[in-house]
Design a protein around this motif. Structure first.
Motif, PDB file in Angstrom:
ATOM      1  N   VAL A 114       1.010 -14.048  11.891  1.00  0.00           N
ATOM      2  CA  VAL A 114       1.150 -13.238  10.678  1.00  0.00           C
ATOM      3  C   VAL A 114       1.857 -14.028   9.591  1.00  0.00           C
ATOM      4  O   VAL A 114       1.445 -14.010   8.432  1.00  0.00           O
ATOM      5  N   ARG A 115       2.911 -14.749   9.970  1.00  0.00           N
ATOM      6  CA  ARG A 115       3.645 -15.550   8.988  1.00  0.00           C
ATOM      7  C   ARG A 115       2.716 -16.609   8.367  1.00  0.00           C
ATOM      8  O   ARG A 115       2.737 -16.827   7.157  1.00  0.00           O
ATOM      9  N   THR A 116       1.878 -17.216   9.180  1.00  0.00           N
ATOM     10  CA  THR A 116       0.903 -18.195   8.664  1.00  0.00           C
ATOM     11  C   THR A 116      -0.020 -17.543   7.653  1.00  0.00           C
ATOM     12  O   THR A 116      -0.246 -18.069   6.563  1.00  0.00           O
ATOM     13  N   LEU A 117      -0.558 -16.373   7.996  1.00  0.00           N
ATOM     14  CA  LEU A 117      -1.486 -15.675   7.101  1.00  0.00           C
ATOM     15  C   LEU A 117      -0.796 -15.188   5.828  1.00  0.00           C
ATOM     16  O   LEU A 117      -1.403 -15.213   4.752  1.00  0.00           O
ATOM     17  N   VAL A 118       0.464 -14.780   5.928  1.00  0.00           N
ATOM     18  CA  VAL A 118       1.229 -14.357   4.741  1.00  0.00           C
ATOM     19  C   VAL A 118       1.473 -15.572   3.841  1.00  0.00           C
ATOM     20  O   VAL A 118       1.281 -15.498   2.622  1.00  0.00           O
ATOM     21  N   ASP A 119       1.877 -16.701   4.443  1.00  0.00           N
ATOM     22  CA  ASP A 119       2.130 -17.914   3.661  1.00  0.00           C
ATOM     23  C   ASP A 119       0.884 -18.373   2.916  1.00  0.00           C
ATOM     24  O   ASP A 119       0.977 -18.915   1.814  1.00  0.00           O
ATOM     25  N   LEU A 120      -0.276 -18.147   3.514  1.00  0.00           N
ATOM     26  CA  LEU A 120      -1.548 -18.544   2.890  1.00  0.00           C
ATOM     27  C   LEU A 120      -2.094 -17.465   1.955  1.00  0.00           C
ATOM     28  O   LEU A 120      -3.188 -17.610   1.413  1.00  0.00           O
ATOM     29  N   LYS A 121      -1.339 -16.383   1.804  1.00  0.00           N
ATOM     30  CA  LYS A 121      -1.711 -15.257   0.942  1.00  0.00           C
ATOM     31  C   LYS A 121      -3.005 -14.571   1.408  1.00  0.00           C
ATOM     32  O   LYS A 121      -3.734 -13.996   0.608  1.00  0.00           O
ATOM     33  N   MET A 122      -3.260 -14.627   2.707  1.00  0.00           N
ATOM     34  CA  MET A 122      -4.430 -13.979   3.271  1.00  0.00           C
ATOM     35  C   MET A 122      -4.071 -12.594   3.808  1.00  0.00           C
ATOM     36  O   MET A 122      -4.951 -11.753   4.010  1.00  0.00           O
ATOM     37  N   VAL A 123      -2.788 -12.396   4.050  1.00  0.00           N
ATOM     38  CA  VAL A 123      -2.257 -11.115   4.516  1.00  0.00           C
ATOM     39  C   VAL A 123      -1.035 -10.795   3.677  1.00  0.00           C
ATOM     40  O   VAL A 123      -0.267 -11.688   3.314  1.00  0.00           O
ATOM     41  N   ASN A 124      -0.880  -9.518   3.367  1.00  0.00           N
ATOM     42  CA  ASN A 124       0.255  -9.069   2.557  1.00  0.00           C
ATOM     43  C   ASN A 124       1.168  -8.177   3.378  1.00  0.00           C
ATOM     44  O   ASN A 124       0.699  -7.346   4.160  1.00  0.00           O
ATOM     45  N   LYS A 125       2.463  -8.363   3.168  1.00  0.00           N
ATOM     46  CA  LYS A 125       3.451  -7.453   3.732  1.00  0.00           C
ATOM     47  C   LYS A 125       3.516  -6.263   2.780  1.00  0.00           C
ATOM     48  O   LYS A 125       3.616  -6.453   1.567  1.00  0.00           O
ATOM     49  N   VAL A 126       3.424  -5.053   3.313  1.00  0.00           N
ATOM     50  CA  VAL A 126       3.393  -3.864   2.459  1.00  0.00           C
ATOM     51  C   VAL A 126       4.521  -2.913   2.830  1.00  0.00           C
ATOM     52  O   VAL A 126       5.033  -2.926   3.947  1.00  0.00           O
ATOM     53  N   TRP A 127       4.862  -2.107   1.869  1.00  0.00           N
ATOM     54  CA  TRP A 127       5.903  -1.110   2.077  1.00  0.00           C
ATOM     55  C   TRP A 127       5.241   0.247   2.230  1.00  0.00           C
ATOM     56  O   TRP A 127       4.271   0.572   1.541  1.00  0.00           O
ATOM     57  N   GLU A 128       5.750   1.037   3.159  1.00  0.00           N
ATOM     58  CA  GLU A 128       5.256   2.391   3.357  1.00  0.00           C
ATOM     59  C   GLU A 128       6.463   3.293   3.585  1.00  0.00           C
ATOM     60  O   GLU A 128       7.325   2.991   4.413  1.00  0.00           O
ATOM     61  N   LYS A 129       6.522   4.365   2.856  1.00  0.00           N
ATOM     62  CA  LYS A 129       7.663   5.288   2.939  1.00  0.00           C
ATOM     63  C   LYS A 129       7.855   5.758   4.377  1.00  0.00           C
ATOM     64  O   LYS A 129       6.908   6.171   5.044  1.00  0.00           O
ATOM     65  N   GLY A 130       9.094   5.643   4.842  1.00  0.00           N
ATOM     66  CA  GLY A 130       9.445   6.106   6.173  1.00  0.00           C
ATOM     67  C   GLY A 130       9.195   5.103   7.285  1.00  0.00           C
ATOM     68  O   GLY A 130       9.601   5.326   8.414  1.00  0.00           O
ATOM     69  N   ALA A 131       8.551   4.008   6.983  1.00  0.00           N
ATOM     70  CA  ALA A 131       8.265   3.006   8.012  1.00  0.00           C
ATOM     71  C   ALA A 131       9.520   2.186   8.289  1.00  0.00           C
ATOM     72  O   ALA A 131      10.176   1.717   7.368  1.00  0.00           O
ATOM     73  N   ARG A 132       9.843   2.024   9.558  1.00  0.00           N
ATOM     74  CA  ARG A 132      11.025   1.265   9.940  1.00  0.00           C
ATOM     75  C   ARG A 132      10.699  -0.180  10.281  1.00  0.00           C
ATOM     76  O   ARG A 132      11.584  -1.003  10.394  1.00  0.00           O
ATOM     77  N   LYS A 133       9.431  -0.464  10.484  1.00  0.00           N
ATOM     78  CA  LYS A 133       9.014  -1.813  10.836  1.00  0.00           C
ATOM     79  C   LYS A 133       8.156  -2.377   9.716  1.00  0.00           C
ATOM     80  O   LYS A 133       7.553  -1.641   8.946  1.00  0.00           O
ATOM     81  N   ASP A 134       8.121  -3.702   9.655  1.00  0.00           N
ATOM     82  CA  ASP A 134       7.283  -4.358   8.651  1.00  0.00           C
ATOM     83  C   ASP A 134       5.820  -4.037   8.914  1.00  0.00           C
ATOM     84  O   ASP A 134       5.376  -3.999  10.068  1.00  0.00           O
ATOM     85  N   LEU A 135       5.096  -3.822   7.841  1.00  0.00           N
ATOM     86  CA  LEU A 135       3.668  -3.527   7.921  1.00  0.00           C
ATOM     87  C   LEU A 135       2.886  -4.612   7.194  1.00  0.00           C
ATOM     88  O   LEU A 135       3.340  -5.147   6.179  1.00  0.00           O
ATOM     89  N   TYR A 136       1.700  -4.893   7.699  1.00  0.00           N
ATOM     90  CA  TYR A 136       0.876  -5.950   7.130  1.00  0.00           C
ATOM     91  C   TYR A 136      -0.561  -5.465   6.978  1.00  0.00           C
ATOM     92  O   TYR A 136      -1.067  -4.715   7.802  1.00  0.00           O
ATOM     93  N   GLU A 137      -1.189  -5.954   5.907  1.00  0.00           N
ATOM     94  CA  GLU A 137      -2.603  -5.661   5.700  1.00  0.00           C
ATOM     95  C   GLU A 137      -3.278  -6.910   5.150  1.00  0.00           C
ATOM     96  O   GLU A 137      -2.640  -7.748   4.522  1.00  0.00           O
ATOM     97  N   VAL A 138      -4.565  -7.002   5.390  1.00  0.00           N
ATOM     98  CA  VAL A 138      -5.326  -8.159   4.947  1.00  0.00           C
ATOM     99  C   VAL A 138      -5.549  -8.080   3.436  1.00  0.00           C
ATOM    100  O   VAL A 138      -5.645  -6.995   2.866  1.00  0.00           O
ATOM    101  N   GLU A 139      -5.566  -9.245   2.789  1.00  0.00           N
ATOM    102  CA  GLU A 139      -5.936  -9.325   1.375  1.00  0.00           C
ATOM    103  C   GLU A 139      -7.452  -9.177   1.331  1.00  0.00           C
ATOM    104  O   GLU A 139      -8.176 -10.022   1.847  1.00  0.00           O
ATOM    105  N   MET A 140      -7.931  -8.091   0.756  1.00  0.00           N
ATOM    106  CA  MET A 140      -9.359  -7.788   0.781  1.00  0.00           C
ATOM    107  C   MET A 140     -10.172  -8.577  -0.248  1.00  0.00           C
ATOM    108  O   MET A 140     -11.380  -8.670  -0.136  1.00  0.00           O
ATOM    109  N   ASP A 141      -9.511  -9.161  -1.217  1.00  0.00           N
ATOM    110  CA  ASP A 141     -10.223  -9.928  -2.230  1.00  0.00           C
ATOM    111  C   ASP A 141     -10.397 -11.360  -1.719  1.00  0.00           C
ATOM    112  O   ASP A 141      -9.544 -12.214  -1.893  1.00  0.00           O
TER     113      ASP A 141
END
Length: 189
Positions: A73-100
């Protein structure tokens, strides 16, 4: 991978088979980005999610260690292929793919090529200065002058290339590439 719940079992199987084929293809082709197969599969998994995932969810879905998943995940985030996202009430880090994927391509190659330009330009300029100084401090040595002249011609051509590559990177970074090569063409049938 997100299930195709609510569909008859036969339809779910077709959807899952199609997704797995795409994920496998993505994984195999990620070597273009210098990414190994398992990280490519992780990207494919995230691609088919309709919601962000935690590391624990990814670990469970991929049947890999949490350490490997974190590294991927860290590799994909560093390459801007995956984004760390915030979600209300979430206690753990969440990730989603960059769709563009167009932006992913531009970001990835801009990052990699910019680093290559900096490293190579520094080496080329330093070598050019050293060779020029060598020729200046040893006048009248024909063989040395010939070698320096040949090497300087090669170095100057390489510098010309990296200056062009720098302009090309700017075209990627600014999005001007899409004026030259539009994203949208008639759809394939």
């Amino acid at each position: 991978m997100e299930q195709a719940e609510g569909l008859p079992r036969e339809q779910q199987d077709i959807v899952l088979k199609a997704r797995k084929r795409v994920i496998e293809s993505i994984g195999q082709n990620m070597d273009l980005y210098g990414i190994n197969l398992s990280i490519g599969h992780l990207y494919g998994l995230l691609f088919f999610q309709n919601k962000p995932m935690t590391l624990d969810e990814m670990t469970e879905a991929m049947k890999m260690s949490k350490t490997s998943m974190s590294t991927g995940v860290r590799t994909l985030v560093d390459l801007k292929m995956v984004n760390k996202v915030w979600e209300k009430g979430a206690r753990k880090d969440l990730y989603e793919v960059e769709m563009d994927w167009f932006q992913t391509f531009a970001d990835f190659f801009s990052l990699k090529w910019r680093k290559a330009v900096e490293i190579n330009m520094q080496a080329l300029r330093k070598s050019r200065i050293e060779l020029q100084e060598l020729a200046r401090t040893n006048p009248g040595q024909e063989e040395l002058e010939r070698l320096v002249e040949e090497d300087l011609a090669k170095i100057n051509e390489a510098i010309r290339y990296y200056l062009w590559l720098d302009r090309f990177i700017e075209v990627l970074e600014t999005g001007a590439i899409f004026d030259l090569v539009p994203k949208d063409l008639p759809q394939e049938s």
